[in-house]
Design a protein around this motif. Structure first.
Motif, PDB file in Angstrom:
ATOM      1  N   ARG A  94      84.961  61.324  45.996  1.00 30.93           N
ATOM      2  CA  ARG A  94      85.128  62.698  46.465  1.00 30.93           C
ATOM      3  C   ARG A  94      84.984  63.655  45.281  1.00 30.93           C
ATOM      4  O   ARG A  94      85.180  63.268  44.126  1.00 30.93           O
ATOM      5  N   GLY A  95      84.667  64.913  45.612  1.00 30.43           N
ATOM      6  CA  GLY A  95      84.586  65.936  44.581  1.00 30.43           C
ATOM      7  C   GLY A  95      83.546  66.982  44.919  1.00 30.43           C
ATOM      8  O   GLY A  95      82.716  66.807  45.816  1.00 30.43           O
ATOM      9  N   SER A  96      83.611  68.090  44.196  1.00 29.71           N
ATOM     10  CA  SER A  96      82.648  69.171  44.375  1.00 29.71           C
ATOM     11  C   SER A  96      82.278  69.740  43.013  1.00 29.71           C
ATOM     12  O   SER A  96      83.166  70.028  42.197  1.00 29.71           O
ATOM     13  N   ILE A  97      80.990  69.886  42.785  1.00 30.64           N
ATOM     14  CA  ILE A  97      80.478  70.427  41.524  1.00 30.64           C
ATOM     15  C   ILE A  97      79.649  71.662  41.837  1.00 30.64           C
ATOM     16  O   ILE A  97      78.774  71.621  42.711  1.00 30.64           O
ATOM     17  N   VAL A  98      79.929  72.755  41.139  1.00 33.56           N
ATOM     18  CA  VAL A  98      79.138  73.971  41.281  1.00 33.56           C
ATOM     19  C   VAL A  98      78.659  74.385  39.897  1.00 33.56           C
ATOM     20  O   VAL A  98      79.457  74.514  38.966  1.00 33.56           O
ATOM     21  N   THR A  99      77.366  74.597  39.767  1.00 35.43           N
ATOM     22  CA  THR A  99      76.788  75.102  38.526  1.00 35.43           C
ATOM     23  C   THR A  99      76.388  76.552  38.721  1.00 35.43           C
ATOM     24  O   THR A  99      75.727  76.891  39.703  1.00 35.43           O
ATOM     25  N   VAL A 100      76.811  77.396  37.796  1.00 37.82           N
ATOM     26  CA  VAL A 100      76.393  78.796  37.826  1.00 37.82           C
ATOM     27  C   VAL A 100      75.070  78.899  37.077  1.00 37.82           C
ATOM     28  O   VAL A 100      75.019  78.719  35.860  1.00 37.82           O
ATOM     29  N   GLY A 101      74.006  79.134  37.846  1.00 33.35           N
ATOM     30  CA  GLY A 101      72.679  79.244  37.266  1.00 33.35           C
ATOM     31  C   GLY A 101      72.313  80.692  37.007  1.00 33.35           C
ATOM     32  O   GLY A 101      73.100  81.462  36.451  1.00 33.35           O
ATOM     33  N   SER A 102      71.121  81.086  37.437  1.00 35.95           N
ATOM     34  CA  SER A 102      70.668  82.466  37.272  1.00 35.95           C
ATOM     35  C   SER A 102      69.455  82.691  38.146  1.00 35.95           C
ATOM     36  O   SER A 102      68.634  81.781  38.339  1.00 35.95           O
ATOM     37  N   ASN A 103      69.313  83.922  38.661  1.00 38.98           N
ATOM     38  CA  ASN A 103      68.094  84.219  39.409  1.00 38.98           C
ATOM     39  C   ASN A 103      66.874  84.206  38.495  1.00 38.98           C
ATOM     40  O   ASN A 103      65.740  84.129  38.962  1.00 38.98           O
ATOM     41  N   ALA A 104      67.099  84.260  37.165  1.00 43.00           N
ATOM     42  CA  ALA A 104      65.994  84.170  36.209  1.00 43.00           C
ATOM     43  C   ALA A 104      65.339  82.792  36.210  1.00 43.00           C
ATOM     44  O   ALA A 104      64.251  82.613  35.659  1.00 43.00           O
TER      45      ALA A 104
ATOM     46  N   SER B  25      66.001  77.342  30.522  1.00 43.70           N
ATOM     47  CA  SER B  25      67.209  76.497  30.468  1.00 43.70           C
ATOM     48  C   SER B  25      67.964  76.529  31.795  1.00 43.70           C
ATOM     49  O   SER B  25      68.509  75.515  32.237  1.00 43.70           O
ATOM     50  N   LYS B  26      67.989  77.686  32.441  1.00 44.47           N
ATOM     51  CA  LYS B  26      68.658  77.789  33.738  1.00 44.47           C
ATOM     52  C   LYS B  26      67.860  77.072  34.825  1.00 44.47           C
ATOM     53  O   LYS B  26      68.438  76.501  35.758  1.00 44.47           O
ATOM     54  N   ALA B  27      66.534  77.089  34.711  1.00 45.07           N
ATOM     55  CA  ALA B  27      65.711  76.335  35.656  1.00 45.07           C
ATOM     56  C   ALA B  27      65.978  74.840  35.518  1.00 45.07           C
ATOM     57  O   ALA B  27      66.066  74.116  36.510  1.00 45.07           O
ATOM     58  N   ALA B  28      66.140  74.382  34.275  1.00 41.35           N
ATOM     59  CA  ALA B  28      66.452  72.972  34.036  1.00 41.35           C
ATOM     60  C   ALA B  28      67.817  72.614  34.626  1.00 41.35           C
ATOM     61  O   ALA B  28      67.975  71.570  35.266  1.00 41.35           O
ATOM     62  N   ALA B  29      68.798  73.482  34.415  1.00 41.72           N
ATOM     63  CA  ALA B  29      70.141  73.224  34.955  1.00 41.72           C
ATOM     64  C   ALA B  29      70.132  73.231  36.476  1.00 41.72           C
ATOM     65  O   ALA B  29      70.869  72.469  37.119  1.00 41.72           O
ATOM     66  N   THR B  30      69.297  74.084  37.055  1.00 38.59           N
ATOM     67  CA  THR B  30      69.189  74.155  38.517  1.00 38.59           C
ATOM     68  C   THR B  30      68.659  72.853  39.096  1.00 38.59           C
ATOM     69  O   THR B  30      69.248  72.270  40.013  1.00 38.59           O
ATOM     70  N   MET B  31      67.552  72.370  38.562  1.00 34.05           N
ATOM     71  CA  MET B  31      66.978  71.127  39.083  1.00 34.05           C
ATOM     72  C   MET B  31      67.866  69.927  38.768  1.00 34.05           C
ATOM     73  O   MET B  31      67.995  69.003  39.587  1.00 34.05           O
ATOM     74  N   PHE B  32      68.511  69.944  37.595  1.00 31.45           N
ATOM     75  CA  PHE B  32      69.439  68.852  37.274  1.00 31.45           C
ATOM     76  C   PHE B  32      70.559  68.778  38.312  1.00 31.45           C
ATOM     77  O   PHE B  32      70.898  67.691  38.798  1.00 31.45           O
ATOM     78  N   THR B  33      71.121  69.923  38.673  1.00 35.69           N
ATOM     79  CA  THR B  33      72.235  69.936  39.620  1.00 35.69           C
ATOM     80  C   THR B  33      71.799  69.454  40.996  1.00 35.69           C
ATOM     81  O   THR B  33      72.546  68.760  41.692  1.00 35.69           O
ATOM     82  N   LYS B  34      70.580  69.801  41.397  1.00 33.59           N
ATOM     83  CA  LYS B  34      70.073  69.320  42.678  1.00 33.59           C
ATOM     84  C   LYS B  34      69.862  67.807  42.645  1.00 33.59           C
ATOM     85  O   LYS B  34      70.189  67.097  43.615  1.00 33.59           O
ATOM     86  N   CYS B  35      69.321  67.297  41.535  1.00 35.59           N
ATOM     87  CA  CYS B  35      69.146  65.844  41.407  1.00 35.59           C
ATOM     88  C   CYS B  35      70.500  65.144  41.385  1.00 35.59           C
ATOM     89  O   CYS B  35      70.675  64.074  41.980  1.00 35.59           O
ATOM     90  N   LEU B  36      71.466  65.752  40.710  1.00 41.49           N
ATOM     91  CA  LEU B  36      72.814  65.203  40.680  1.00 41.49           C
ATOM     92  C   LEU B  36      73.386  65.132  42.087  1.00 41.49           C
ATOM     93  O   LEU B  36      73.991  64.125  42.477  1.00 41.49           O
ATOM     94  N   GLY B  37      73.169  66.183  42.865  1.00 38.93           N
ATOM     95  CA  GLY B  37      73.650  66.199  44.237  1.00 38.93           C
ATOM     96  C   GLY B  37      73.032  65.106  45.086  1.00 38.93           C
ATOM     97  O   GLY B  37      73.701  64.512  45.943  1.00 38.93           O
ATOM     98  N   LEU B  38      71.760  64.832  44.845  1.00 36.45           N
ATOM     99  CA  LEU B  38      71.077  63.776  45.590  1.00 36.45           C
ATOM    100  C   LEU B  38      71.667  62.411  45.250  1.00 36.45           C
ATOM    101  O   LEU B  38      71.941  61.589  46.136  1.00 36.45           O
ATOM    102  N   GLU B  39      71.908  62.178  43.970  1.00 37.08           N
ATOM    103  CA  GLU B  39      72.429  60.886  43.534  1.00 37.08           C
ATOM    104  C   GLU B  39      73.885  60.674  43.934  1.00 37.08           C
ATOM    105  O   GLU B  39      74.313  59.542  44.190  1.00 37.08           O
ATOM    106  N   LEU B  40      74.662  61.759  43.975  1.00 37.74           N
ATOM    107  CA  LEU B  40      76.094  61.622  44.236  1.00 37.74           C
ATOM    108  C   LEU B  40      76.468  61.761  45.709  1.00 37.74           C
ATOM    109  O   LEU B  40      77.630  61.553  46.078  1.00 37.74           O
TER     110      LEU B  40
END
Length: 261
Positions: free
Chosen positions: A136-146, A160-175
């Motif tokens: 269980r758990g919830s992760i939220v990353t604050v990205g940027s519209n940039a 860097s924010k684009a990288a963090a955005t895609m990383f968080t989506k991949c993390l969500g898929l795996e978890l």
């Protein structure tokens, strides 16, 4: 807003000492969470922690550079062992180094990615290992519209924010198989110190709202910039039970500045 009903709710927030991170820390503590507040600025962090403690809110400060993977793992272990199980992680820590690409220093580029991208990886990896065990758990990353719209003089930040955005989506898929949800909140111009640093004079806010043809920014249709609490409120929704079937999503909170793209 209803939050998960557990005996001891612990949230970890990075970049907690100011701006959006501070607003998230305050909001979570008022929701009944014990907040492990992480920031690299010990002075501002200590001031925030003492202020919230004076209000009988449960906040514990940790001075950590999220770019340091060893320090991140050490403090995560300490939080889990001494404070409690981290139910919520909010990645807010970020830096902004401005400059046109042909003059941007290597140090500015590397530090931007070290905090904005690698920092998200370091903390998410450390915390999610524990979440996986509990399923269980919830992760939220604050990205940027940039991350989705090119910005002049902001290549390092946007990338860097684009990288963090895609990383968080991949993390969500795996978890997802472990009942762990991972989402993003992507602010536009927000009333924080980072935003103020971009303004040349007292008319900076109105200039942002109006937009700039020269820099290909369309302005803000809602005719106002966001407050840190606007972003924090979106985080609260995404970690709440009302959002229990939402994962790998990116909520853009920018007053329409990116036209919904």
């Amino acid at each position: 807003m209803k939050v998960p009903d557990r005996e001891k709710k612990v949230a970890l927030v990075t970049g907690a000492a100011q701006g959006i991170g501070e607003a998230v820390t305050i909001a979570l503590s008022k929701q009944g969470y014990t907040v492990a507040a992480i920031d690299n600025n010990s002075d501002k962090l200590n001031i925030l922690v003492e202020e919230l403690k004076s209000q009988s809110l449960n906040v514990v400060g940790f001075t950590v550079d999220v770019a340091d993977s060893i320090a991140v793992q050490k403090v995560t272990d300490e939080i889990e062992q001494k404070i409690g199980s981290v139910e919520v992680l909010v990645n807010v820590a970020g830096v902004l180094r401005m400059g046109l690409i042909n003059s941007l220093s290597k140090e500015d580029w590397e530090r931007t990615f070290a905090v904005n991208s690698t920092g998200v990886f370091n903390v998410s990896q450390s915390v999610s290992k524990y979440m996986i065990e509990r399923r269980r758990g919830s992760i939220v990353t604050v990205g940027s519209n940039a991350a989705s719209v090119p910005r002049m003089s902001m290549a390092a930040y946007a990338a860097s924010k684009a990288a963090a955005t895609m990383f968080t989506k991949c993390l969500g898929l795996e978890l997802a198989q472990y009942n762990i949800r991972c989402n993003l909140v992507s602010p536009g111009s927000t009333n924080t110190e980072m935003q103020w640093a971009l303004w040349d004079n007292e008319n900076g806010e109105q200039a942002v709202i109006k937009g700039s043809l020269e820099t290909f920014k369309v302005g803000i249709p809602l005719q106002k910039i966001a407050t840190p609490s606007d972003i924090a409120n979106t985080v609260l929704f995404l970690i709440s039970d009302e959002a229990n079937h939402i994962t790998m999503n990116n909520v853009c909170v920018d007053g329409g500045a990116t036209l919904g793209v």
